[in-house]
Design a protein around this motif. Sequence first.
Motif, PDB file in Angstrom:
ATOM      1  N   SER A 188     -69.777  18.060 121.063  1.00 25.21           N
ATOM      2  CA  SER A 188     -71.136  18.231 121.659  1.00 25.21           C
ATOM      3  C   SER A 188     -71.451  19.471 122.339  1.00 25.21           C
ATOM      4  O   SER A 188     -72.510  20.255 122.215  1.00 25.21           O
ATOM      5  N   TRP A 189     -70.257  19.999 123.083  1.00 23.06           N
ATOM      6  CA  TRP A 189     -70.195  21.394 123.674  1.00 23.06           C
ATOM      7  C   TRP A 189     -70.464  22.356 122.427  1.00 23.06           C
ATOM      8  O   TRP A 189     -71.271  23.234 122.702  1.00 23.06           O
ATOM      9  N   ILE A 190     -69.926  22.314 121.168  1.00 21.56           N
ATOM     10  CA  ILE A 190     -70.136  23.240 120.210  1.00 21.56           C
ATOM     11  C   ILE A 190     -71.443  23.067 119.806  1.00 21.56           C
ATOM     12  O   ILE A 190     -72.042  24.023 119.525  1.00 21.56           O
ATOM     13  N   GLY A 191     -72.054  21.934 119.620  1.00 16.86           N
ATOM     14  CA  GLY A 191     -73.690  21.796 119.262  1.00 16.86           C
ATOM     15  C   GLY A 191     -74.480  22.517 120.304  1.00 16.86           C
ATOM     16  O   GLY A 191     -75.484  23.221 119.616  1.00 16.86           O
ATOM     17  N   LEU A 192     -74.207  22.108 121.441  1.00 12.06           N
ATOM     18  CA  LEU A 192     -75.328  22.683 122.544  1.00 12.06           C
ATOM     19  C   LEU A 192     -75.268  24.154 122.650  1.00 12.06           C
ATOM     20  O   LEU A 192     -76.223  24.742 122.600  1.00 12.06           O
ATOM     21  N   SER A 193     -73.817  24.521 122.776  1.00 13.93           N
ATOM     22  CA  SER A 193     -73.787  26.039 123.281  1.00 13.93           C
ATOM     23  C   SER A 193     -73.673  27.136 122.109  1.00 13.93           C
ATOM     24  O   SER A 193     -73.928  28.254 122.428  1.00 13.93           O
ATOM     25  N   SER A 194     -73.174  26.400 120.808  1.00 11.62           N
ATOM     26  CA  SER A 194     -73.086  27.535 119.773  1.00 11.62           C
ATOM     27  C   SER A 194     -73.973  27.167 118.624  1.00 11.62           C
ATOM     28  O   SER A 194     -74.707  28.147 118.249  1.00 11.62           O
ATOM     29  N   ILE A 195     -73.949  25.857 118.128  1.00 13.12           N
ATOM     30  CA  ILE A 195     -74.849  25.436 116.973  1.00 13.12           C
ATOM     31  C   ILE A 195     -76.251  25.770 117.297  1.00 13.12           C
ATOM     32  O   ILE A 195     -77.078  26.369 116.498  1.00 13.12           O
ATOM     33  N   ALA A 196     -76.727  25.452 118.647  1.00 10.37           N
ATOM     34  CA  ALA A 196     -78.068  25.734 119.134  1.00 10.37           C
ATOM     35  C   ALA A 196     -78.427  27.195 119.038  1.00 10.37           C
ATOM     36  O   ALA A 196     -79.677  27.627 119.056  1.00 10.37           O
ATOM     37  N   SER A 197     -77.409  28.107 119.518  1.00  4.52           N
ATOM     38  CA  SER A 197     -77.667  29.373 119.504  1.00  4.52           C
ATOM     39  C   SER A 197     -77.861  30.013 117.839  1.00  4.52           C
ATOM     40  O   SER A 197     -77.811  29.527 117.130  1.00  4.52           O
ATOM     41  N   ASP A 198     -78.222  31.385 118.085  1.00 10.08           N
ATOM     42  CA  ASP A 198     -78.203  32.062 117.011  1.00 10.08           C
ATOM     43  C   ASP A 198     -77.146  32.754 116.486  1.00 10.08           C
ATOM     44  O   ASP A 198     -77.062  33.222 115.371  1.00 10.08           O
ATOM     45  N   ALA A 205     -84.301  14.032 124.464  1.00  6.38           N
ATOM     46  CA  ALA A 205     -83.521  13.270 125.750  1.00  6.38           C
ATOM     47  C   ALA A 205     -82.481  12.265 125.279  1.00  6.38           C
ATOM     48  O   ALA A 205     -81.609  11.960 126.252  1.00  6.38           O
ATOM     49  N   SER A 206     -82.678  11.835 124.303  1.00  8.19           N
ATOM     50  CA  SER A 206     -81.549  10.663 123.674  1.00  8.19           C
ATOM     51  C   SER A 206     -80.687  11.408 122.784  1.00  8.19           C
ATOM     52  O   SER A 206     -79.436  10.928 122.389  1.00  8.19           O
ATOM     53  N   THR A 207     -80.373  12.577 122.658  1.00 12.94           N
ATOM     54  CA  THR A 207     -79.619  13.173 121.590  1.00 12.94           C
ATOM     55  C   THR A 207     -78.184  13.291 122.193  1.00 12.94           C
ATOM     56  O   THR A 207     -78.056  13.718 123.239  1.00 12.94           O
ATOM     57  N   PRO A 208     -77.132  12.941 121.326  1.00 10.27           N
ATOM     58  CA  PRO A 208     -75.858  12.722 122.240  1.00 10.27           C
ATOM     59  C   PRO A 208     -75.294  13.937 122.611  1.00 10.27           C
ATOM     60  O   PRO A 208     -74.826  13.958 123.626  1.00 10.27           O
ATOM     61  N   SER A 209     -75.498  15.067 121.843  1.00 17.04           N
ATOM     62  CA  SER A 209     -74.746  16.176 122.199  1.00 17.04           C
ATOM     63  C   SER A 209     -75.306  16.696 123.576  1.00 17.04           C
ATOM     64  O   SER A 209     -74.580  17.224 124.444  1.00 17.04           O
ATOM     65  N   THR A 210     -76.580  16.418 123.984  1.00 14.64           N
ATOM     66  CA  THR A 210     -77.095  17.065 125.136  1.00 14.64           C
ATOM     67  C   THR A 210     -76.853  16.077 126.374  1.00 14.64           C
ATOM     68  O   THR A 210     -76.560  16.382 127.439  1.00 14.64           O
ATOM     69  N   SER A 211     -76.723  14.731 126.019  1.00 14.95           N
ATOM     70  CA  SER A 211     -76.348  13.670 126.794  1.00 14.95           C
ATOM     71  C   SER A 211     -74.856  13.800 127.423  1.00 14.95           C
ATOM     72  O   SER A 211     -74.706  13.535 128.576  1.00 14.95           O
ATOM     73  N   GLU A 217     -69.043  40.939 121.471  1.00 15.46           N
ATOM     74  CA  GLU A 217     -67.901  41.023 121.943  1.00 15.46           C
ATOM     75  C   GLU A 217     -67.484  39.584 122.346  1.00 15.46           C
ATOM     76  O   GLU A 217     -66.225  39.127 122.169  1.00 15.46           O
ATOM     77  N   MET A 218     -68.525  38.793 122.625  1.00 18.44           N
ATOM     78  CA  MET A 218     -68.050  37.467 123.095  1.00 18.44           C
ATOM     79  C   MET A 218     -68.794  36.447 122.075  1.00 18.44           C
ATOM     80  O   MET A 218     -68.916  35.005 122.426  1.00 18.44           O
ATOM     81  N   ALA A 219     -68.921  37.005 120.772  1.00 16.19           N
ATOM     82  CA  ALA A 219     -69.496  35.922 119.996  1.00 16.19           C
ATOM     83  C   ALA A 219     -68.483  34.553 119.749  1.00 16.19           C
ATOM     84  O   ALA A 219     -67.473  34.602 119.802  1.00 16.19           O
ATOM     85  N   MET A 220     -69.190  33.374 119.558  1.00 14.59           N
ATOM     86  CA  MET A 220     -68.582  31.978 119.255  1.00 14.59           C
ATOM     87  C   MET A 220     -67.913  31.756 120.488  1.00 14.59           C
ATOM     88  O   MET A 220     -66.747  30.860 120.395  1.00 14.59           O
ATOM     89  N   GLU A 221     -67.933  32.264 121.806  1.00 12.18           N
ATOM     90  CA  GLU A 221     -67.343  32.077 123.141  1.00 12.18           C
ATOM     91  C   GLU A 221     -68.008  31.166 123.962  1.00 12.18           C
ATOM     92  O   GLU A 221     -68.172  31.272 125.168  1.00 12.18           O
ATOM     93  N   HIS A 222     -69.285  30.575 123.425  1.00 13.54           N
ATOM     94  CA  HIS A 222     -70.065  29.632 124.026  1.00 13.54           C
ATOM     95  C   HIS A 222     -70.969  30.233 125.135  1.00 13.54           C
ATOM     96  O   HIS A 222     -71.148  29.534 126.290  1.00 13.54           O
ATOM     97  N   ASP A 223     -71.235  31.693 124.998  1.00 10.14           N
ATOM     98  CA  ASP A 223     -72.137  32.265 125.907  1.00 10.14           C
ATOM     99  C   ASP A 223     -73.529  32.582 125.155  1.00 10.14           C
ATOM    100  O   ASP A 223     -74.295  32.983 126.374  1.00 10.14           O
ATOM    101  N   ARG A 224     -73.573  32.644 124.121  1.00  6.58           N
ATOM    102  CA  ARG A 224     -74.899  33.233 123.404  1.00  6.58           C
ATOM    103  C   ARG A 224     -76.046  32.603 123.890  1.00  6.58           C
ATOM    104  O   ARG A 224     -77.220  33.236 124.479  1.00  6.58           O
ATOM    105  N   PHE A 225     -76.461  31.259 124.039  1.00  6.93           N
ATOM    106  CA  PHE A 225     -77.345  30.607 124.192  1.00  6.93           C
ATOM    107  C   PHE A 225     -77.930  30.989 125.509  1.00  6.93           C
ATOM    108  O   PHE A 225     -78.981  31.410 125.768  1.00  6.93           O
ATOM    109  N   PHE A 226     -77.025  30.777 126.262  1.00  7.01           N
ATOM    110  CA  PHE A 226     -77.450  31.051 127.780  1.00  7.01           C
ATOM    111  C   PHE A 226     -77.753  32.358 128.204  1.00  7.01           C
ATOM    112  O   PHE A 226     -78.497  32.822 129.013  1.00  7.01           O
ATOM    113  N   ASP A 227     -76.922  33.387 127.429  1.00  6.97           N
ATOM    114  CA  ASP A 227     -77.314  34.780 127.542  1.00  6.97           C
ATOM    115  C   ASP A 227     -78.598  35.048 127.057  1.00  6.97           C
ATOM    116  O   ASP A 227     -79.338  36.021 127.742  1.00  6.97           O
ATOM    117  N   LEU A 228     -79.034  34.687 125.916  1.00  4.52           N
ATOM    118  CA  LEU A 228     -80.416  34.869 125.629  1.00  4.52           C
ATOM    119  C   LEU A 228     -81.536  34.337 126.478  1.00  4.52           C
ATOM    120  O   LEU A 228     -82.572  35.035 126.733  1.00  4.52           O
TER     121      LEU A 228
END
Lengths: 320, 477
Positions: free
Chosen positions: B59-69, B94-100, B421-432
Amino acid sequence: MEVNLKLLNNRLKGSFDVYDKTTTNVILNTRPYITSGISNSSPAHVGEVSNKGYEIALRWDDKLTDNLSYWVGGNYSNNKNELTGLKDATLAPIHGGDLSNGQWTKLLDNTSIGRPLGSFYLYEYAGFDATNGKMLYYTATGTKVTQDALDENKDKKYVGSILPTSTYGVSLGLNYKNIDFSVDGYGTSGAKVYNGKKAQRFTGENIEESLATNFWTVNNTTASNPAPFNLVPAASTYYLESGDFFRINNITLGYKITLKGEFLNSCRIYVNAINPFITQKFSGFSPELNGNGDPYGTQGIELDAYPTLRSFVIGANLKF
Amino acid sequence: MFALSAYFFSGCSNDYLDVDQTESISTKDIELFNNDAGAATFVTAIYSKFLDWNMTSFSWIGLSSIASDDADKGSSPGDTGSDKDLMDALTYNASTPSTSEIFAANYEGINRCNQALSIIPQLDKADPALRARLLGEAKFLRAFMYFTLVKTYGGVPIIDHLPNPSSEEDRVMQLTRKSSEEVYAYIENDLNDAIAALPNKSAYPASERGRASKGAAYALLAKINLYQENWQKVVDNCNLVTGYSIVSDYASMYRLAGENDAESIFEIQGTGSVPAKGISGYSNTQGARRAGGWGWGFNTPSVSLVNAYEEGDVRKEATIIFAGTTLYDGRVVPLTVENPRYNYKAYSSAFTDGWETDTNIKYLRYAEVLLMKAEALNELGQTTEAIPLLNQIRTRAGLANTTAVLQGDVRTAIWKERRVEMAMEHDRFFDLVRTGQAQAAFAVDGKTFVTGKHELFPLPQAFIAQTGGLSTQNPGY
């Protein structure tokens, strides 16, 4: 409230009850708030269940002569059961009425408020497709789809409860000289029962006869049953039937012989028919399905219930 | 059956019926834990939460990484990974498992922090110095999880103690969202407590380098300041992250030998060896799929990310597994695998297809501290002091110094450097979202980012339902 009456020289007796009872603090498993970080459910006193209804009992006794007397009695009760509230708790959903094939038939969760306990929660059957004999079901939006396209979270609905709304009984009897005769019967209406047996057909289970003789084929597109298929059937209203029945559970005829022997004082010989007749709408063996007695267990579900036996007894009562 | 039980219980509520359960050891009986090892278990339990499937994996991979560019869903077209197609297309609800799951998992972790913070002070037979440090670790970890929550969902309920189930005040606390400013203030408070209690990383024995340290708390505090654009505080707190250095070989950090190295400030620790304890499914879900592969093939680096690397950047080959190449350990990834690219940073050499592997996630590195400081200095108008920090990162990556000179160009250069530098380290979506680049960046990646909606993820519908009106959903969901 209760009213008792005795009229006409005590020949007519009766009682009438009206009640409105709310049971609070029913123990149910609740889920903590998500933000508590605790995912285990725990029991709490949260349920409120209402039972409203009335009961009537009447009995007529009359002695016409010293040799002839008779009575007629009956009772009727009506009850409306409803889960009225859960305080503010979130229930851990109970998916009950397991069919032992991965399907379940009953639901108790926060959506159950306003429903009777033991409510069935099923897909609504929409007939079968005349072109291929496949069973169809209604989705939440009302379109007809096959079972692979159903959404378990959206398309099921409440479709009645195992609890009857009415129960009734009759009894009558006659004594004439040495002959006694009595009949008892009872019935219920308003309950739903699930014919799980109709859906089981993988390894030599009992099946309905019509299933083997009258099913969809290209030459029989209006058959009473869909085409045979090799999937676990979705739990649907196709298998849900009315549990209404009336049963004569006892007929007794006896004759008493008065003896003056030193050894034997009296002898009564009788014939007794137990469960001789039943009228029912249910297509299975018996709509009286107590199962394990749990409204969210197998109660109201016929899977492998043993049919109620019809027995005939001839006997004698001897007094020494 | 339940109705029947109620009849029995409504009539008698005598105390002698309330018997303590004996199925498991109750934490009420704290005497069992009243020693050094017992005290430590409460904090070990918090770290352990980070290895859970719902916390740090699919879920975290989906939310923080797959959702990003930076990444696409990957895998085979027919395998949605339950909702990863929705995460990729920004069509989750609001019912998507990854976000919940991320919401629930972080509160599960916060509960463990609150357990530790409530019980450890009562363990008077444990070493006082140890207890103080453990409390500092719990506060750091609680701050870490609130930071995840606030950047994902915005303002959320603050659970600052173990709730009493029969307290109305605690019920309201659990169901009422606080503003994001209040959550940030709460995080800062926890981090200041942690800073006061924690030792430097170097003070830990080698086997315990994974524990939260003073440097980690300062680095996280700097990142909180960065998200609040409190630039001077970013600089000050970055300056207090001492004893670290960037390592010379970028690729080495994502291998076993580079775990907890000189650059590492805080990472999630996986050990693949017996007994296997790693981030549940983290490597496997991202492993190459189909013939010649070893995993499910999700979270594949995007074309947008590939294009972001400059010519000669060593980080590209260290971040992305390209089909048809040979990995550092000699493993050949044939062209028969499903997708053209996979996440190299999730790869485990020793436990390649294991469910729990030795792969760690680097959440805080000294390179990021340098980039945060550079960004803050540039925003404060000290652009000439920012440029050398940026160049330090570029030099390690095998690149020439930046050509940017003006404040605006340097800002863009730093943001771009953060990405690679931090690619694929779960930072990108939030950084954008933080930097306001989201809409433009997603357009390049072929996705539609709706301003005013996609800055935040939806709170779980199940939570909104529980609040009974005490909290409202984020806009747009």
